[in-house]
Design a protein around this motif. Structure first.
Motif, PDB file in Angstrom:
ATOM      1  N   GLY A  21       0.814  -1.205   0.000  1.00 41.76           N
ATOM      2  CA  GLY A  21       0.000   0.000   0.000  1.00 41.76           C
ATOM      3  C   GLY A  21       0.846   1.253   0.000  1.00 41.76           C
ATOM      4  O   GLY A  21       2.074   1.212   0.044  1.00 41.76           O
ATOM      5  N   ALA A  22       0.141   2.352  -0.049  1.00 39.45           N
ATOM      6  CA  ALA A  22       0.763   3.672  -0.019  1.00 39.45           C
ATOM      7  C   ALA A  22      -0.265   4.620   0.584  1.00 39.45           C
ATOM      8  O   ALA A  22      -1.297   4.187   1.085  1.00 39.45           O
ATOM      9  CB  ALA A  22       1.153   4.100  -1.428  1.00 39.45           C
ATOM     10  N   CYS A  23       0.009   5.894   0.526  1.00 45.29           N
ATOM     11  CA  CYS A  23      -0.924   6.869   1.086  1.00 45.29           C
ATOM     12  C   CYS A  23      -2.312   6.687   0.487  1.00 45.29           C
ATOM     13  O   CYS A  23      -2.448   6.520  -0.717  1.00 45.29           O
ATOM     14  CB  CYS A  23      -0.436   8.288   0.812  1.00 45.29           C
ATOM     15  SG  CYS A  23       1.158   8.639   1.564  1.00 45.29           S
ATOM     16  N   ALA A  27      -0.515  -3.088   6.042  1.00 41.23           N
ATOM     17  CA  ALA A  27      -0.853  -2.239   4.905  1.00 41.23           C
ATOM     18  C   ALA A  27      -1.057  -0.817   5.399  1.00 41.23           C
ATOM     19  O   ALA A  27      -1.267  -0.563   6.584  1.00 41.23           O
ATOM     20  CB  ALA A  27      -2.113  -2.739   4.208  1.00 41.23           C
ATOM     21  N   SER A  28      -0.989   0.112   4.476  1.00 39.62           N
ATOM     22  CA  SER A  28      -1.278   1.492   4.812  1.00 39.62           C
ATOM     23  C   SER A  28      -2.604   1.818   4.167  1.00 39.62           C
ATOM     24  O   SER A  28      -3.023   1.171   3.244  1.00 39.62           O
ATOM     25  CB  SER A  28      -0.162   2.394   4.294  1.00 39.62           C
ATOM     26  OG  SER A  28      -0.038   2.224   2.899  1.00 39.62           O
ATOM     27  N   ILE A  33      -5.166   8.409   5.109  1.00 44.29           N
ATOM     28  CA  ILE A  33      -4.372   9.617   5.323  1.00 44.29           C
ATOM     29  C   ILE A  33      -3.021   9.452   4.627  1.00 44.29           C
ATOM     30  O   ILE A  33      -2.664   8.362   4.191  1.00 44.29           O
ATOM     31  CB  ILE A  33      -4.155   9.904   6.830  1.00 44.29           C
ATOM     32  CG1 ILE A  33      -3.388   8.747   7.494  1.00 44.29           C
ATOM     33  CG2 ILE A  33      -5.492  10.149   7.524  1.00 44.29           C
ATOM     34  CD1 ILE A  33      -3.002   9.004   8.936  1.00 44.29           C
ATOM     35  N   LEU A  34      -2.273  10.539   4.550  1.00 42.79           N
ATOM     36  CA  LEU A  34      -0.912  10.482   4.026  1.00 42.79           C
ATOM     37  C   LEU A  34      -0.013   9.939   5.120  1.00 42.79           C
ATOM     38  O   LEU A  34       0.003  10.464   6.233  1.00 42.79           O
ATOM     39  CB  LEU A  34      -0.450  11.870   3.596  1.00 42.79           C
ATOM     40  CG  LEU A  34      -1.301  12.537   2.513  1.00 42.79           C
ATOM     41  CD1 LEU A  34      -0.799  13.945   2.247  1.00 42.79           C
ATOM     42  CD2 LEU A  34      -1.319  11.720   1.245  1.00 42.79           C
ATOM     43  N   ILE A  35       0.729   8.871   4.816  1.00 43.18           N
ATOM     44  CA  ILE A  35       1.581   8.259   5.832  1.00 43.18           C
ATOM     45  C   ILE A  35       2.983   8.843   5.755  1.00 43.18           C
ATOM     46  O   ILE A  35       3.390   9.398   4.740  1.00 43.18           O
ATOM     47  CB  ILE A  35       1.632   6.723   5.689  1.00 43.18           C
ATOM     48  CG1 ILE A  35       2.333   6.303   4.392  1.00 43.18           C
ATOM     49  CG2 ILE A  35       0.238   6.133   5.789  1.00 43.18           C
ATOM     50  CD1 ILE A  35       2.684   4.835   4.322  1.00 43.18           C
ATOM     51  N   ASP A  36       3.719   8.680   6.831  1.00 45.05           N
ATOM     52  CA  ASP A  36       5.120   9.072   6.867  1.00 45.05           C
ATOM     53  C   ASP A  36       5.916   8.034   6.075  1.00 45.05           C
ATOM     54  O   ASP A  36       5.700   6.831   6.234  1.00 45.05           O
ATOM     55  CB  ASP A  36       5.610   9.126   8.311  1.00 45.05           C
ATOM     56  CG  ASP A  36       6.998   9.707   8.433  1.00 45.05           C
ATOM     57  OD1 ASP A  36       7.948   9.061   7.933  1.00 45.05           O
ATOM     58  OD2 ASP A  36       7.147  10.789   9.011  1.00 45.05           O
ATOM     59  N   PHE A  37       6.839   8.471   5.258  1.00 46.01           N
ATOM     60  CA  PHE A  37       7.593   7.533   4.423  1.00 46.01           C
ATOM     61  C   PHE A  37       8.451   6.580   5.245  1.00 46.01           C
ATOM     62  O   PHE A  37       8.847   5.519   4.767  1.00 46.01           O
ATOM     63  CB  PHE A  37       8.461   8.283   3.402  1.00 46.01           C
ATOM     64  CG  PHE A  37       9.682   8.923   3.976  1.00 46.01           C
ATOM     65  CD1 PHE A  37      10.915   8.292   3.896  1.00 46.01           C
ATOM     66  CD2 PHE A  37       9.612  10.155   4.609  1.00 46.01           C
ATOM     67  CE1 PHE A  37      12.054   8.874   4.421  1.00 46.01           C
ATOM     68  CE2 PHE A  37      10.740  10.747   5.142  1.00 46.01           C
ATOM     69  CZ  PHE A  37      11.967  10.108   5.049  1.00 46.01           C
ATOM     70  N   LEU A  38       8.733   6.900   6.506  1.00 43.14           N
ATOM     71  CA  LEU A  38       9.540   6.030   7.350  1.00 43.14           C
ATOM     72  C   LEU A  38       8.736   4.922   8.032  1.00 43.14           C
ATOM     73  O   LEU A  38       9.315   3.942   8.498  1.00 43.14           O
ATOM     74  CB  LEU A  38      10.268   6.853   8.415  1.00 43.14           C
ATOM     75  CG  LEU A  38      11.388   7.752   7.911  1.00 43.14           C
ATOM     76  CD1 LEU A  38      11.941   8.592   9.048  1.00 43.14           C
ATOM     77  CD2 LEU A  38      12.486   6.931   7.271  1.00 43.14           C
TER      78      LEU A  38
END
Length: 124
Positions: A43-45, A60-61, A66-71
């Protein structure tokens, strides 16, 4: 999510989630048990979280879209890699270390993957 998308449970309202779902399903064809050797984070944002988990991902994101932190995916990968293989890691064990907690990333969990001593010789 696409800009005009309002139905969170319609795959056509997501730009890339169908590809994440296809990839998770393909990976699970080679590793059918969710907790054997393969741990999948997908997943991604603003992804379709529920469908990605249903497809077989361990994590999963973005359950809250929401927009997740890349870390955050890296934090989870590190925690699993550095945890003994007999210990099961849940999102509750990791949530404090994530920027948005369980709103940004969630999942069913996985066993740690760290081996000690002669145990690693038994890996194929």
């Amino acid at each position: 999510m696409i800009k005009r998308g309002t139905d969170y449970h319609n795959i056509y309202n997501y730009r890339n989630s169908k590809y994440f779902i296809q990839t998770v399903k393909e990976a699970r064809r080679y590793d059918k048990e969710r907790n054997s050797q393969l741990v999948i984070f997908a997943g991604a944002c603003q992804s379709y979280f529920e469908a990605i988990i249903s497809a077989g991902a361990n994590f999963a994101s973005s359950p809250a879209r929401i927009l997740i932190d890349f870390l955050d995916p890296l934090v989870i990968a590190e925690k699993i890699a550095l945890t003994e293989r007999y210990k099961y890691i849940t999102i509750d064990d990791i949530a404090k270390e994530l920027r948005d907690g369980k709103k940004g990333v969630s999942g069913i969990g996985a066993n740690g993957k760290m081996f000690f001593g002669t145990e690693s010789k038994n890996i194929i």
